[in-house]
Design a protein around this motif. Structure first.
Motif, short mmCIF file in Angstrom:
data_model
loop_
_atom_site.label_atom_id
_atom_site.label_comp_id
_atom_site.label_asym_id
_atom_site.label_seq_id
_atom_site.Cartn_x
_atom_site.Cartn_y
_atom_site.Cartn_z
N ASP A 110 0.86 -1.18 0.00
CA ASP A 110 0.00 0.00 0.00
C ASP A 110 0.90 1.24 0.00
O ASP A 110 2.12 1.15 0.21
CB ASP A 110 -0.95 0.00 1.21
CG ASP A 110 -0.23 -0.02 2.55
OD1 ASP A 110 0.62 0.86 2.78
OD2 ASP A 110 -0.53 -0.91 3.36
N ASP A 111 0.31 2.40 -0.26
CA ASP A 111 1.10 3.63 -0.41
C ASP A 111 1.92 3.95 0.83
O ASP A 111 3.09 4.33 0.73
CB ASP A 111 0.20 4.82 -0.77
CG ASP A 111 -0.37 4.72 -2.17
OD1 ASP A 111 0.18 3.96 -2.99
OD2 ASP A 111 -1.37 5.42 -2.45
N GLU A 114 4.86 1.56 1.10
CA GLU A 114 5.84 1.87 0.06
C GLU A 114 6.65 3.11 0.44
O GLU A 114 7.87 3.14 0.27
CB GLU A 114 5.15 2.08 -1.29
CG GLU A 114 6.12 2.22 -2.44
CD GLU A 114 5.42 2.31 -3.79
OE1 GLU A 114 6.05 2.87 -4.71
OE2 GLU A 114 4.29 1.83 -3.93
N ASP A 115 5.98 4.13 0.97
CA ASP A 115 6.68 5.34 1.43
C ASP A 115 7.66 5.00 2.55
O ASP A 115 8.78 5.51 2.59
CB ASP A 115 5.69 6.41 1.89
CG ASP A 115 4.92 7.04 0.76
OD1 ASP A 115 5.35 6.90 -0.42
OD2 ASP A 115 3.88 7.66 1.03
#
Length: 130
Positions: A110-111, A114-115
């Protein structure tokens, strides 16, 4: 049903980590065996402790003719993270196509995760510089 069949993969290792975390003090294999109960063989407990030590989730020191084991790092959560990271490394090393494996892994994040991964990679790169 035997205890082995009733345990999920890695279940005994999680139980051992939880036992050591609850104890708050170094324990020998026989002490862990007694605490866990359930008819576990001494060699089964010793194997789990040895594997956790090899994964750097535990530290050990001599106590008489045995070793006393304690959690490495910052407690049970850190020990679990070390075990999981070790498994991830093993899976990555076993794959024939690392690029494809990593691409699929990153593609499934998910974002926010990933960040976080990008931040950790950047930090690691800064630490590696002289």
């Amino acid at each position: 049903m035997s205890a082995r069949r009733g345990r999920s993969p890695g279940g005994l290792e999680r139980e051992v980590v939880a036992c050591l975390a609850a104890s708050g003090k170094p324990m020998t294999a026989s002490e862990v065996q007694a605490e866990l109960g359930g008819g576990l063989a001494y060699n089964t407990v010793l194997t789990a402790l040895s594997r956790l030590y090899a994964k750097q989730a535990l530290q050990r020191s001599a106590r008489g003719r045995a070793f006393a084991y304690r959690l490495a790092g910052e407690g049970a959560a850190d020990a679990e993270a070390r075990v999981t990271a070790h498994r991830m490394h093993q899976l990555l090393e076993a794959g024939a196509d690392r690029t494809s494996v990593l691409a699929r892994f990153v593609g499934g994040l998910d974002d926010a995760t990933e960040d976080l991964l990008r931040t950790l990679l950047a930090e690691s790169e800064r630490e590696d510089r002289p």
